[in-house]
Design a protein around this motif. Structure first.
Motif, short mmCIF file in Angstrom:
data_model
loop_
_atom_site.label_atom_id
_atom_site.label_comp_id
_atom_site.label_asym_id
_atom_site.label_seq_id
_atom_site.Cartn_x
_atom_site.Cartn_y
_atom_site.Cartn_z
N GLN A 121 62.87 15.97 -2.71
CA GLN A 121 62.60 15.19 -1.50
C GLN A 121 61.74 16.00 -0.56
N SER A 122 60.75 15.36 0.03
CA SER A 122 59.89 16.02 1.01
C SER A 122 60.62 16.07 2.35
N LEU A 123 60.65 17.28 2.94
CA LEU A 123 61.32 17.44 4.23
C LEU A 123 60.35 17.84 5.33
N GLY A 124 59.06 17.64 5.11
CA GLY A 124 58.09 17.95 6.15
C GLY A 124 57.44 19.30 5.94
N ALA A 125 56.30 19.48 6.59
CA ALA A 125 55.48 20.67 6.35
C ALA A 125 56.12 21.94 6.87
N GLY A 126 57.03 21.83 7.84
CA GLY A 126 57.60 23.04 8.43
C GLY A 126 58.81 23.58 7.70
N ILE A 127 59.24 22.94 6.60
CA ILE A 127 60.44 23.35 5.91
C ILE A 127 60.09 23.72 4.48
N PHE A 128 60.62 24.87 4.01
CA PHE A 128 60.40 25.34 2.64
C PHE A 128 58.92 25.44 2.31
N GLY A 129 58.13 25.87 3.28
CA GLY A 129 56.71 26.08 3.04
C GLY A 129 55.93 24.82 2.77
N GLY A 130 56.48 23.67 3.17
CA GLY A 130 55.77 22.41 2.99
C GLY A 130 55.90 21.83 1.60
N THR A 131 56.70 22.46 0.71
CA THR A 131 56.83 21.97 -0.66
C THR A 131 58.03 21.06 -0.85
N GLY A 132 58.77 20.82 0.22
CA GLY A 132 59.91 19.93 0.12
C GLY A 132 61.13 20.62 -0.46
N PHE A 133 62.15 19.82 -0.75
CA PHE A 133 63.43 20.35 -1.22
C PHE A 133 63.63 19.93 -2.66
N LEU A 134 63.89 20.90 -3.53
CA LEU A 134 64.02 20.65 -4.96
C LEU A 134 65.31 21.24 -5.49
N LEU A 135 66.02 20.46 -6.30
CA LEU A 135 67.15 20.96 -7.05
C LEU A 135 66.85 20.81 -8.54
N GLN A 136 67.15 21.84 -9.30
CA GLN A 136 67.00 21.77 -10.75
C GLN A 136 68.33 21.40 -11.39
N ARG A 137 68.29 20.57 -12.43
CA ARG A 137 69.50 20.21 -13.15
C ARG A 137 69.61 21.09 -14.40
N VAL A 138 70.75 21.75 -14.53
CA VAL A 138 71.04 22.58 -15.70
C VAL A 138 72.00 21.81 -16.58
N SER A 139 71.54 21.41 -17.77
CA SER A 139 72.34 20.57 -18.65
C SER A 139 72.29 21.12 -20.07
N GLY A 140 72.88 20.38 -21.01
CA GLY A 140 72.89 20.81 -22.39
C GLY A 140 74.22 21.43 -22.76
N SER A 141 74.16 22.52 -23.54
CA SER A 141 75.38 23.18 -23.99
C SER A 141 75.11 24.66 -24.16
N GLY A 142 75.95 25.49 -23.56
CA GLY A 142 75.78 26.93 -23.65
C GLY A 142 76.19 27.61 -22.36
N THR A 143 75.49 28.68 -22.02
CA THR A 143 75.74 29.44 -20.80
C THR A 143 74.45 29.62 -20.04
N ALA A 144 74.51 29.46 -18.72
CA ALA A 144 73.36 29.72 -17.85
C ALA A 144 73.77 30.75 -16.82
N TRP A 145 72.81 31.54 -16.38
CA TRP A 145 73.05 32.53 -15.34
C TRP A 145 72.19 32.14 -14.13
N LEU A 146 72.83 32.06 -12.97
CA LEU A 146 72.18 31.62 -11.75
C LEU A 146 71.99 32.79 -10.81
N GLU A 147 70.90 32.76 -10.06
CA GLU A 147 70.59 33.79 -9.07
C GLU A 147 70.75 33.19 -7.67
N LEU A 148 71.72 33.70 -6.91
CA LEU A 148 71.97 33.21 -5.55
C LEU A 148 71.77 34.36 -4.58
N SER A 149 71.08 34.12 -3.48
CA SER A 149 70.66 35.19 -2.58
C SER A 149 71.65 35.41 -1.44
N GLY A 150 71.80 36.68 -1.06
CA GLY A 150 72.74 37.02 0.00
C GLY A 150 74.16 37.07 -0.53
#
Length: 256
Positions: A121-150
């Motif tokens: 979803q686009s949230l305007g030019a002043g947010i997230f560098g103007g690229t909008g807000f994106l969530l990736q879906r992790v699906s399938g079967s197995g193990t995924a490793w996520l990187e979370l900041s802070g």
């Protein structure tokens, strides 16, 4: 396959592969690997989005290419490090256990896991560098490793329980959690509140992982102090020094 998460402030995931075993990551994520590991770069059209989903991921800031790292003939090691101070979180992926992850949150996964666009979803030019807000879906079967900041905050939401979060602090959540972008209630709050005009509304049941250091906020704070007088070399030097100071303070500063 065995894994080890090394370090605390700037962790790195080290994966030990037996011959024939592999993991994949977005291109450019590699930190180091042994000589017995073979790299193969390709495009991944998984996640149910096909070709359209692949290009949507690129437009939203993701990578078009994925790289497989496979041990051949003898065991090998491959490692992936975080980009900023934070945490690496392993999650089990199955048809009834999928995840939504912020745009820079996917680190690597086993072969049967698929990455696609789950929300954009686009949230305007002043947010997230103007690229909008994106969530990736992790699906399938197995193990995924996520990187979370802070720092990492985990919330287990009961059915119908709602948590409202600044979008940048949304690290990941189970797909069973209902998600939508809402506006801050009240005109005065939106104009004078200083917290932006958008909030992410997450409703249980399911687990939510919050991150305390959104990359967008870190970049915004640093950009405020970079001179814009046209002196490119001076700006670059000051900006680099400021960034080094910020990261240095996060890592504990000097040891004197």
């Amino acid at each position: 396959m065995q894994t080890h998460i090394l370090g605390t402030t700037m962790p790195v995931l080290e994966v030990q592969l037996d011959p024939g075993e592999s993991v994949f990551a977005e291109s450019g994520e590699l930190s180091w690997m042994s000589a017995s590991v073979q790299m193969t770069t390709h495009t991944q059209m998984g996640g149910g989005g096909g070709l359209l989903g692949m290009f949507k991921r690129v437009v939203g800031g993701g990578s078009l290419f994925m790289t497989d790292y496979r041990a051949v003939q003898s065991p090998g090691v491959v490692a992936f490090a975080t980009k900023v101070p934070g945490h690496i979180v392993p999650v089990p992926v199955a048809p009834n256990s999928e995840y939504m992850v912020h745009r820079h949150g996917f680190l690597c996964a086993t072969p049967q896991v698929a990455i696609g666009v789950g929300f954009q979803q686009s949230l305007g030019a002043g947010i997230f560098g103007g690229t909008g807000f994106l969530l990736q879906r992790v699906s399938g079967s197995g193990t995924a490793w996520l990187e979370l900041s802070g720092e990492l905050i985990q919330k287990d939401l009961a059915p119908g329980e709602t948590l409202r979060v600044h979008p940048g602090h949304v690290g990941a959540f189970q797909a069973s959690v209902s998600f939508q972008i809402t506006t801050v209630p009240g005109i005065k709050n939106a104009i004078f509140g200083g917290d932006g005009i958008f909030l992410a509304s997450l409703t249980g049941p399911g687990t939510v992982w919050l991150q305390t250091l959104p990359i967008s906020r870190l970049a915004h704070q640093i950009a405020e102090y970079i001179p814009r007088d046209g002196n490119r070399s001076a700006s670059t030097g000051i900006g680099a020094g400021l960034l080094g100071g910020v990261v240095g303070s996060m890592l504990g500063g000097d040891n004197n």
